[in-house]
Design an enzyme around this catalytic site. Structure first.
Site, PDB file in Angstrom:
ATOM      1  N   ASP A 185       0.814  -1.208   0.000  1.00  0.00           N
ATOM      2  CA  ASP A 185       0.000   0.000   0.000  1.00  0.00           C
ATOM      3  C   ASP A 185       0.851   1.262   0.000  1.00  0.00           C
ATOM      4  O   ASP A 185       2.014   1.246   0.396  1.00  0.00           O
ATOM      5  CB  ASP A 185      -0.875   0.046   1.264  1.00  0.00           C
ATOM      6  CG  ASP A 185      -1.997  -0.975   1.241  1.00  0.00           C
ATOM      7  OD1 ASP A 185      -2.008  -1.848   0.362  1.00  0.00           O
ATOM      8  OD2 ASP A 185      -2.860  -0.890   2.137  1.00  0.00           O
ATOM      9  N   ASP A 186       0.222   2.355  -0.408  1.00  0.00           N
ATOM     10  CA  ASP A 186       0.675   3.756  -0.208  1.00  0.00           C
ATOM     11  C   ASP A 186       1.618   4.311  -1.271  1.00  0.00           C
ATOM     12  O   ASP A 186       1.832   5.511  -1.305  1.00  0.00           O
ATOM     13  CB  ASP A 186       1.346   3.978   1.168  1.00  0.00           C
ATOM     14  CG  ASP A 186       0.393   3.757   2.339  1.00  0.00           C
ATOM     15  OD1 ASP A 186      -0.765   3.372   2.085  1.00  0.00           O
ATOM     16  OD2 ASP A 186       0.823   3.946   3.484  1.00  0.00           O
ATOM     17  N   HIS A 226       3.780  -2.261   3.022  1.00  0.00           N
ATOM     18  CA  HIS A 226       3.841  -0.899   2.459  1.00  0.00           C
ATOM     19  C   HIS A 226       5.129  -0.716   1.662  1.00  0.00           C
ATOM     20  O   HIS A 226       6.196  -1.141   2.122  1.00  0.00           O
ATOM     21  CB  HIS A 226       3.775   0.133   3.584  1.00  0.00           C
ATOM     22  CG  HIS A 226       2.495   0.057   4.364  1.00  0.00           C
ATOM     23  ND1 HIS A 226       2.300  -0.844   5.379  1.00  0.00           N
ATOM     24  CD2 HIS A 226       1.331   0.736   4.233  1.00  0.00           C
ATOM     25  CE1 HIS A 226       1.077  -0.714   5.859  1.00  0.00           C
ATOM     26  NE2 HIS A 226       0.451   0.242   5.178  1.00  0.00           N
TER      27      HIS A 226
END
Ligand SMILES: *[C@@H]1O[C@H](CO)[C@@H](O)[C@H](O)[C@H]1NC(C)=O
Ligand SMILES: [Zn+2]
Length: 315
Positions: A128-129, A275
């Site tokens: 993610d991100d 992440h």
């Protein structure tokens, strides 16, 4: 094939037992605010939104540049905000006091709807991100195809990295425009976070995403009523590495890796949350990849689904 049948049975069991994704049926926000990853700022060097603003988008929006952190809502005829249920309140992160179980909030009760995804027949990483300045290292070292839940504002900040991930066969999905807690926003602002993230992905690599992960896992039936209108399927996780805690030293790399080995021993299936936002979490991701190997699945393949809603050629 057999794996897939077992997986379907597992899902059906989920429906019968009332949609709680795993062990803890309790309010997972009790250790707020330590539960949530702090915001990451890439600094002055990365403020430019490099991806050119396309003419088809200028036509739709009447704008000529990408928005900053808070994107404006552009009404279109594919989305009807009047159809969104009015009885589910806006709330701030970690506040579940006005949320009852009928609202199906993942962040309060780990509730998932019938069309949500939260696991996978093969233990698989997701990131993610990003994209971030550290994503290229991950791309160069991962041996498996993986899933990236990207922030639109980072897609237009790091367009080459986003296209590289696409060319290398990874699945690209959305994580909103700028990592908003959607449950705290007005309907218009939720729609804006989603529409701009889709436009960023389409403009940069010609992909219109099908999968979406809500930041902080903050999702309820009000937000779902909007994200479904964009054709998105919500994706959670059932294995959380808390890798972002490696950034401040409150969890060590070897603690994360020993969790991974244990999950592999325990049942060897599931969706792992990681992440690609910092070099530290990327370094962890590379080592997790070494442990799990190349036989992982993208989220689309976990459910035997399409990778995208649409794909376009971009020059
Ligand atoms: C995607 O981009 C194409 C142009 O390449 C455009 O015609 C289309 O409307 C866009 N679709 C979405 C959903 O953004
Ligand atoms: Zn996130």
């Amino acid at each position: 094939m057999l794996l897939y049948v077992i997986y379907l049975l597992w899902i059906v069991r989920g429906f019968v037992l009332g949609q709680s994704t795993n062990d803890s049926d309790t309010n997972i926000n009790r250790d707020y605010p330590n539960y949530y990853q702090p915001h990451i700022n890439y600094g002055e060097a990365y403020t430019q939104l490099l991806q050119p603003f396309p003419s088809w988008l200028a036509e739709i929006t009447g704008m000529n540049h990408w928005p900053a952190d808070i994107p404006p809502y552009i009404a279109t005829d594919t989305v009807d905000l009047d159809a969104v249920p009015g009885h589910i309140p806006r709330r701030s992160l970690g506040d579940c006091s006005k949320v009852d179980r009928s609202m199906c909030a993942f962040d309060c009760y780990r509730c998932t709807a019938v069309d949500d995804i939260y696991t996978c027949p093969v233990l698989s990483q997701t990131f993610d991100d990003g994209p971030s300045p550290s994503t290229p290292k991950l791309l160069s070292q991962l041996s498996s195809k993986t899933t990236f839940f990207t922030q639109g504002i980072n897609v237009v900040r790091f367009p080459e990295t986003f296209r590289q991930a696409n060319h290398e066969g990874h699945l690209l999905a959305t994580h909103t425009w700028s990592h908003a807690d959607l449950t705290s926003l007005r309907n218009e602002d939720i729609a804006a976070q989603i529409q701009w993230s889709i436009w960023a992905m389409n403009a940069t690599a010609g992909v219109v995403p099908k999968y979406f992960r809500p930041p902080y896992g903050a999702l309820d039936d009000r937000v779902r009523a909007i994200t479904r209108q964009f054709g998105l399927v919500a994706v959670f996780w059932d294995r959380d590495t808390f890798d972002w805690r490696v950034n401040d030293g409150s969890k060590t790399e070897s603690e994360v890796l020993s969790d991974i080995r244990q999950w592999k021993r325990e049942r060897n299936h599931g969706l792992i949350l990681e992440h690609d936002s910092t070099i530290k979490t990327v370094n962890v991701g590379v080592k997790v990849g070494d442990i799990l190997g190349s036989r992982q699945m993208t989220v689309a393949d976990c459910v035997n689904g399409n990778w995208y809603q649409q794909q376009y050629a971009v020059q």
